[in-house]
Motif scaffolding. Structure first.
Motif, mmCIF file in Angstrom:
data_model
loop_
_atom_site.group_PDB
_atom_site.id
_atom_site.type_symbol
_atom_site.label_atom_id
_atom_site.label_comp_id
_atom_site.label_asym_id
_atom_site.label_seq_id
_atom_site.Cartn_x
_atom_site.Cartn_y
_atom_site.Cartn_z
ATOM 1 N N VAL A 57 0.861 -1.184 0.000
ATOM 2 C CA VAL A 57 0.000 0.000 0.000
ATOM 3 C C VAL A 57 0.898 1.236 0.000
ATOM 4 C CG1 VAL A 57 -1.811 1.255 1.219
ATOM 5 C CG2 VAL A 57 -1.807 -1.261 1.248
ATOM 6 N N VAL A 58 0.669 2.121 -0.965
ATOM 7 C CA VAL A 58 1.486 3.338 -1.069
ATOM 8 C C VAL A 58 0.610 4.523 -0.650
ATOM 9 C CG1 VAL A 58 2.863 4.789 -2.603
ATOM 10 C CG2 VAL A 58 2.825 2.299 -2.924
ATOM 11 N N GLY A 59 0.974 5.124 0.479
ATOM 12 C CA GLY A 59 0.152 6.181 1.083
ATOM 13 C C GLY A 59 -0.635 5.560 2.223
ATOM 14 N N SER A 60 -0.104 5.706 3.437
ATOM 15 C CA SER A 60 -0.774 5.050 4.578
ATOM 16 C C SER A 60 -1.425 6.098 5.479
ATOM 17 C CB SER A 60 0.199 4.171 5.352
ATOM 18 O OG SER A 60 1.294 4.936 5.789
ATOM 19 N N GLY A 61 -2.332 6.876 4.863
ATOM 20 C CA GLY A 61 -3.167 7.782 5.639
ATOM 21 C C GLY A 61 -4.389 7.016 6.111
ATOM 22 N N THR A 107 -5.652 1.970 -7.934
ATOM 23 C CA THR A 107 -5.777 3.231 -7.206
ATOM 24 C C THR A 107 -7.036 3.179 -6.359
ATOM 25 O OG1 THR A 107 -6.059 5.626 -7.331
ATOM 26 C CG2 THR A 107 -6.953 4.374 -9.175
ATOM 27 N N ASN A 108 -6.914 3.758 -5.155
ATOM 28 C CA ASN A 108 -8.085 3.863 -4.278
ATOM 29 C C ASN A 108 -8.761 5.223 -4.465
ATOM 30 O OD1 ASN A 108 -9.800 3.089 -2.022
ATOM 31 N ND2 ASN A 108 -8.693 4.628 -0.855
ATOM 32 N N SER A 109 -8.436 5.919 -5.538
ATOM 33 C CA SER A 109 -9.015 7.255 -5.760
ATOM 34 C C SER A 109 -10.526 7.242 -5.581
ATOM 35 C CB SER A 109 -8.692 7.720 -7.177
ATOM 36 O OG SER A 109 -9.477 8.858 -7.470
ATOM 37 N N SER A 110 -11.044 8.332 -5.009
ATOM 38 C CA SER A 110 -12.490 8.440 -4.819
ATOM 39 C C SER A 110 -13.196 8.919 -6.071
ATOM 40 C CB SER A 110 -12.798 9.453 -3.721
ATOM 41 O OG SER A 110 -12.213 9.067 -2.536
ATOM 42 N N SER A 111 -12.447 9.474 -7.010
ATOM 43 C CA SER A 111 -13.144 10.060 -8.154
ATOM 44 C C SER A 111 -12.400 9.933 -9.482
ATOM 45 C CB SER A 111 -13.411 11.543 -7.875
ATOM 46 O OG SER A 111 -12.182 12.206 -7.622
ATOM 47 N N GLU A 115 -2.464 2.215 -4.449
ATOM 48 C CA GLU A 115 -2.063 3.605 -4.183
ATOM 49 C C GLU A 115 -3.201 4.302 -3.446
ATOM 50 O OE1 GLU A 115 -3.360 7.230 -4.847
ATOM 51 O OE2 GLU A 115 -3.790 5.991 -6.596
ATOM 52 N N ALA A 116 -2.847 4.972 -2.330
ATOM 53 C CA ALA A 116 -3.853 5.716 -1.557
ATOM 54 C C ALA A 116 -3.258 7.047 -1.096
ATOM 55 C CB ALA A 116 -4.346 4.888 -0.372
ATOM 56 N N VAL A 117 -2.665 7.785 -2.044
ATOM 57 C CA VAL A 117 -2.121 9.115 -1.734
ATOM 58 C C VAL A 117 -3.241 10.132 -1.967
ATOM 59 C CG1 VAL A 117 0.221 8.369 -2.366
ATOM 60 C CG2 VAL A 117 -1.178 9.564 -4.065
ATOM 61 N N GLY A 162 -2.233 14.786 -10.713
ATOM 62 C CA GLY A 162 -0.793 14.909 -11.008
ATOM 63 C C GLY A 162 0.027 14.063 -10.052
ATOM 64 N N LEU A 163 -0.334 14.113 -8.777
ATOM 65 C CA LEU A 163 0.394 13.338 -7.764
ATOM 66 C C LEU A 163 0.220 11.838 -8.008
ATOM 67 C CD1 LEU A 163 1.968 13.101 -5.060
ATOM 68 C CD2 LEU A 163 -0.240 13.279 -3.889
ATOM 69 N N LYS A 164 -1.002 11.430 -8.303
ATOM 70 C CA LYS A 164 -1.246 10.001 -8.511
ATOM 71 C C LYS A 164 -0.483 9.482 -9.731
ATOM 72 C CE LYS A 164 -5.633 9.682 -6.035
ATOM 73 N NZ LYS A 164 -5.329 8.747 -4.958
HETATM 74 P P1 NAD Z 1 -4.841 10.976 3.789
HETATM 75 O O1 NAD Z 1 -4.481 12.393 3.606
HETATM 76 O O2 NAD Z 1 -5.360 10.507 5.101
HETATM 77 O O3 NAD Z 1 -3.605 10.016 3.383
HETATM 78 C C1 NAD Z 1 -2.799 10.231 2.254
HETATM 79 C C2 NAD Z 1 -1.383 9.778 2.613
HETATM 80 O O4 NAD Z 1 -0.572 9.824 1.443
HETATM 81 C C3 NAD Z 1 -0.710 10.678 3.659
HETATM 82 O O5 NAD Z 1 -0.314 9.872 4.753
HETATM 83 C C4 NAD Z 1 0.481 11.285 2.925
HETATM 84 O O6 NAD Z 1 1.609 11.459 3.749
HETATM 85 C C5 NAD Z 1 0.729 10.233 1.848
HETATM 86 N N1 NAD Z 1 1.463 10.730 0.671
HETATM 87 C C6 NAD Z 1 1.394 11.937 0.065
HETATM 88 N N2 NAD Z 1 2.210 11.956 -1.009
HETATM 89 C C7 NAD Z 1 2.815 10.742 -1.068
HETATM 90 C C8 NAD Z 1 3.763 10.161 -1.943
HETATM 91 N N3 NAD Z 1 4.253 10.837 -2.994
HETATM 92 N N4 NAD Z 1 4.168 8.883 -1.707
HETATM 93 C C9 NAD Z 1 3.692 8.192 -0.640
HETATM 94 N N5 NAD Z 1 2.798 8.706 0.227
HETATM 95 C C10 NAD Z 1 2.354 9.956 0.005
HETATM 96 O O7 NAD Z 1 -5.925 10.685 2.631
HETATM 97 P P2 NAD Z 1 -7.001 9.506 2.572
HETATM 98 O O8 NAD Z 1 -8.278 10.004 3.127
HETATM 99 O O9 NAD Z 1 -6.412 8.247 3.079
HETATM 100 O O10 NAD Z 1 -7.206 9.418 0.989
HETATM 101 C C11 NAD Z 1 -6.300 8.718 0.157
HETATM 102 C C12 NAD Z 1 -6.992 8.358 -1.128
HETATM 103 O O11 NAD Z 1 -8.119 7.535 -0.808
HETATM 104 C C13 NAD Z 1 -7.543 9.558 -1.911
HETATM 105 O O12 NAD Z 1 -7.451 9.308 -3.267
HETATM 106 C C14 NAD Z 1 -8.998 9.614 -1.467
HETATM 107 O O13 NAD Z 1 -9.813 10.220 -2.427
HETATM 108 C C15 NAD Z 1 -9.294 8.130 -1.345
HETATM 109 N N6 NAD Z 1 -10.408 7.782 -0.469
HETATM 110 C C16 NAD Z 1 -10.597 8.450 0.717
HETATM 111 C C17 NAD Z 1 -11.705 8.110 1.505
HETATM 112 C C18 NAD Z 1 -11.948 8.773 2.843
HETATM 113 O O14 NAD Z 1 -13.030 8.557 3.396
HETATM 114 N N7 NAD Z 1 -10.990 9.513 3.407
HETATM 115 C C19 NAD Z 1 -12.581 7.091 1.093
HETATM 116 C C20 NAD Z 1 -12.311 6.413 -0.100
HETATM 117 C C21 NAD Z 1 -11.233 6.760 -0.883
#
Ligand code: NAD
Length: 298
Positions: free
Chosen positions: A10-14, A119-123, A91-93, A98-100
């Motif tokens: 998993v890339v992006g562990s928010g 990608t886990n993108s929402s849109s 990917e979940a950044v 552009g970033l994705k």
């Molecule tokens: P978040 O801000 O909580 O997490 C994003 C993470 O990505 C952060 O920890 C950040 O440090 C990291 N990041 C940024 N740039 C990076 C890079 N270049 N390489 C590696 N890591 C990087 O966001 P989120 O809410 O977890 O959302 C992530 C994705 O999931 C988005 O596309 C969002 O649309 C989608 N999503 C979110 C939800 C929601 O309810 N929050 C639901 C479904 C989908």
């Protein structure tokens, strides 16, 4: 377990990436995460523990299982380390095209040839990202909902060249981690249920921003009608108002219809860092938001 997929990176562990990682580890996958901010996983893990404690209805974890799943996730400080031996990369950044694309471009040469890239993108449809890789046949959208441990469904959508094998492997993997795959047959912004949820957001944000109804009454109505523990505004606070704003902007940029423009009042909240649960203030204040009080709907 899915025989084609053993290791998940998993890339992006928010907030979402951490859920996906812990859930995959709980269901037996070897999981690693990489985030450009090394503190992200731990922060999201702690925040999600609170969500899990308060979640009602269907849950696929006990708090102990959640902790156990989190312990099994390997946290990597290098992207290349996280991608070693990966069969599926998610990917979940943040929600930024552009970033994705940049992240997919970095993943492609390092991930094993066999790996599926999701990608886990929402849109953002995968067709807008797949061109950053040399393997569009192995790219797809796997869109989880928040919180994944309660909202157990995942949109599965292919791009212009996604093979049936990739699509089916994605669906099988989704089932193997306790979720229901929602098959999107033809590419559409918002996938399956997210598009329904988006119509609710647009309408309720409009009613609030234009001063027609107090947001609390919209939430009360929703909670009474559906039996859910929060309404759309509580839900948006949990998702993160920056995430909501960015998603609304993607829809607006797609349609260019002025009715789709996110309200200025929402933008102002984001600029004030009132992002919802994660910053302690959004429509409600946290912890202990008003909608969790027993008499909120009275
Ligand atoms: P978040 O801000 O909580 O997490 C994003 C993470 O990505 C952060 O920890 C950040 O440090 C990291 N990041 C940024 N740039 C990076 C890079 N270049 N390489 C590696 N890591 C990087 O966001 P989120 O809410 O977890 O959302 C992530 C994705 O999931 C988005 O596309 C969002 O649309 C989608 N999503 C979110 C939800 C929601 O309810 N929050 C639901 C479904 C989908």
């Amino acid at each position: 377990m899915n025989p084609e997929i053993r290791k998940v990176a998993v890339v992006g562990s928010g907030i979402l990436g951490t859920q996906i990682a812990v859930q995959s580890a709980h269901f037996g996958y070897d999981v690693s995460v990489y985030d450009s901010n090394p503190a992200s996983f731990e922060k999201a893990h702690q925040d999600l523990k609170t969500v899990l404690k308060k979640a009602v209805g269907k849950r696929i974890f006990t708090p102990e299982q959640w902790e156990d799943g989190a312990r099994k996730v390997t946290r990597c400080s290098e992207l290349s380390h996280a991608l070693e031996e990966a069969d599926l990369v998610i990917e979940a950044v943040p929600e930024d095209l552009g970033l994705k694309r940049e992240v997919f471009k970095q993943i492609d040469p390092v991930a094993p040839q066999r790996a599926i890239l999701a990608t886990n993108s929402s849109s953002i449809p995968i067709s807008k990202i797949e061109g950053a890789t040399t393997r569009p046949e192995q790219c797809l959208n796997l869109h989880f909902y928040f919180p994944a441990m309660g909202t157990t469904m995942v949109d599965v959508m292919g791009g212009t060249r996604t093979t049936a094998q990739t699509f089916d492997a994605g669906k099988a993997w989704v089932r193997s981690i306790g979720c229901t795959p929602l098959t999107v047959k033809k590419e559409i912004l918002g996938f399956c249920f997210n598009r329904v949820w988006r119509a609710i957001k647009r309408e309720t944000l409009y009613m609030w921003a234009e001063g027609f109804v107090d947001f609390r009454d919209i939430d009360r109505a929703w909670m009474i009608f559906t039996g859910m523990p929060h309404g759309p505004f509580g839900m948006m606070d949990n998702v993160g108002l920056d995430v909501v704003y960015n998603i609304e902007t993607v829809y607006y940029n797609d349609s260019e219809d002025p009715k789709d423009q996110p309200p200025e009042a929402l933008k102002a909240m984001v600029e004030r860092n009132e992002l919802g649960r994660k910053t302690g203030k959004g429509f409600y204040t946290y912890p202990n938001p008003e909608y969790e009080k027993p008499d909120f709907t009275k």
